[in-house]
Design an enzyme around this catalytic site. Structure first.
Site, PDB file in Angstrom:
ATOM      1  N   SER A  25       0.822  -1.213   0.000  1.00  0.00           N
ATOM      2  CA  SER A  25       0.000   0.000   0.000  1.00  0.00           C
ATOM      3  C   SER A  25       0.859   1.267   0.000  1.00  0.00           C
ATOM      4  O   SER A  25       1.864   1.360   0.698  1.00  0.00           O
ATOM      5  CB  SER A  25      -0.882  -0.014   1.250  1.00  0.00           C
ATOM      6  OG  SER A  25      -1.612   1.180   1.335  1.00  0.00           O
ATOM      7  N   ASN A 130      -5.077  -0.559   7.783  1.00  0.00           N
ATOM      8  CA  ASN A 130      -3.854   0.149   8.168  1.00  0.00           C
ATOM      9  C   ASN A 130      -4.121   0.740   9.547  1.00  0.00           C
ATOM     10  O   ASN A 130      -4.783   1.773   9.668  1.00  0.00           O
ATOM     11  CB  ASN A 130      -3.566   1.247   7.146  1.00  0.00           C
ATOM     12  CG  ASN A 130      -2.444   2.160   7.594  1.00  0.00           C
ATOM     13  OD1 ASN A 130      -1.778   1.907   8.602  1.00  0.00           O
ATOM     14  ND2 ASN A 130      -2.227   3.233   6.853  1.00  0.00           N
ATOM     15  N   CYS A 133      -2.804   4.514  12.128  1.00  0.00           N
ATOM     16  CA  CYS A 133      -3.403   5.849  12.009  1.00  0.00           C
ATOM     17  C   CYS A 133      -3.750   6.342  13.412  1.00  0.00           C
ATOM     18  O   CYS A 133      -4.219   5.568  14.244  1.00  0.00           O
ATOM     19  CB  CYS A 133      -4.689   5.801  11.194  1.00  0.00           C
ATOM     20  SG  CYS A 133      -4.492   5.166   9.536  1.00  0.00           S
ATOM     21  N   GLY A 248       8.838  -5.479   4.076  1.00  0.00           N
ATOM     22  CA  GLY A 248       9.912  -4.672   4.655  1.00  0.00           C
ATOM     23  C   GLY A 248      11.229  -4.857   3.939  1.00  0.00           C
ATOM     24  O   GLY A 248      11.940  -5.837   4.163  1.00  0.00           O
TER      25      GLY A 248
END
Ligand SMILES: Cc1cc2nc3c(=O)[nH]c(=O)nc-3n(C[C@H](O)[C@H](O)[C@H](O)COP(=O)(O)O)c2cc1C
Length: 308
Positions: A25, A130, A133, A248
């Site tokens: 993303s 996600n 946030c 990652g």
């Protein structure tokens, strides 16, 4: 490509993928932008930029800076918003037969739930939350750093969303394992790990004794975070039973193999897309070649051997 697709097929706890290589993303736009570099429909899946309820302009300058081993971004969740995504982006993804997962962001639990419901009602088959946030209702603490908050968030989204749900974990915590356990208990189908690390870059310029500083604070990503991500995947694999999507610093086929050996069931490619937008396609071919040249039947067999 048909033969490659067959040997790389995999099933992530109900999500059937033609191969385990996806794009992360925020690093691949809405995925229709990459057509000139690769055939996007051949990727295992593409993850959209985080979609929030309303459109967001994101942060002002400076939003991205390079470091010696990766980059720092503070984009601020710029996105078209849920309504525009459904109207303009979703039809393109569907018409091109692209397998996609919608990444969802929000400032409140209600916002996540509303966006998830919109996705549900519009036939989106898979989402990734996600949770890095800030929650405006609890002093802007990120959802993903507090077990109870995270558990409640995932339960509430689960109630409104019937499709496949992965939850993307932040590495900026003391125990990623405890957060993953909360996510599993709340009914997620998979976890994605990891999101960016908190970091800053200060560039100093000196003009005749006058110092000028440019500071960028945000999420650190790219090759430098790979050991942190591998470490997280190893600990997660020892703790939870649902699939792990490793993320990652992945750039090469060897990186993919290492993530699978650590316990990942699939991977996402992020920062590498900025320098080489065809990385994911190359890794699909590389993984396929690795399997055949080493005499394995398919990806599932390779995975078993790597986990012994
Ligand atoms: C410019 C940029 C924007 C990102 N935006 C999002 C986002 O909207 N949602 C999200 O869950 N992760 C986002 N990420 C995090 C990536 O998806 C990925 O987890 C992270 O960069 C680590 O992978 P990498 O080292 O391969 O880049 C973003 C990363 C970058 C570099």
């Amino acid at each position: 490509m048909a033969a490659i697709t067959n040997i790389l097929q995999t099933d992530l706890n109900g999500l059937k993928l033609k191969n385990p290589i996806m794009t992360a993303s925020g690093t691949y736009g809405y995925n229709d932008e990459y057509d000139e570099f690769i055939n996007v429909a051949e990727l295992g899946a593409v993850i959209t930029k985080a979609i929030t309820l309303n459109p967001r302009q994101g942060n002002k300058h400076t939003r991205i800076t390079e470091t010696k081993a990766g980059m720092i971004n503070s984009i601020g969740l710029e996105n078209v918003g849920a309504e525009m995504f459904i109207k303009e982006k979703l039809p393109v993804l569907k018409s091109k037969n692209i397998d996609f997962i919608v990444n969802i962001g929000g400032s409140t639990m209600e916002e996540y739930v509303k966006v998830a419901k919109i996705m549900n009602d519009n036939g989106v088959k898979a989402v990734e939350l996600n949770v890095s946030c800030p929650n405006v209702k609890s002093g802007c603490i990120e959802f993903g750093v507090d077990e109870e908050l995270l558990y409640e968030l995932v339960c509430r989204v689960r109630d409104e969303y019937n499709g496949y749900m992965a939850v993307k974990l932040t590495p900026n915590v003391t125990s990623i394992e405890k957060l993953a356990q909360a996510v599993q208990k709340a009914g997620a189908n998979a976890v994605s790990a990891i999101n960016t690390l908190k970091g800053s870059s200060i560039k100093v310029a000196c003009h005749n004794g006058r110092i000028e500083k440019t500071t960028v604070t945000g999420g650190y990503s790219g090759i430098g975070i790979k050991p942190v991500a591998i470490g997280a995947v190893i600990r997660l694999a020892e703790t939870i039973d649902i699939p792990i999507i490793g993320i990652g610093g992945i750039e090469t086929t060897e990186d993919v193999i290492e993530f699978i050996a650590a316990g990942a069931d699939a991977v996402q490619i992020g920062t590498a897309n900025f320098t080489h937008p065809d990385t994911a396609q190359k890794l699909i071919n590389g993984l396929s070649e690795y399997i055949t040249s080493n005499g394995f039947k398919d990806f599932e067999e390779l995975k078993k051997e790597l986990r012994k």
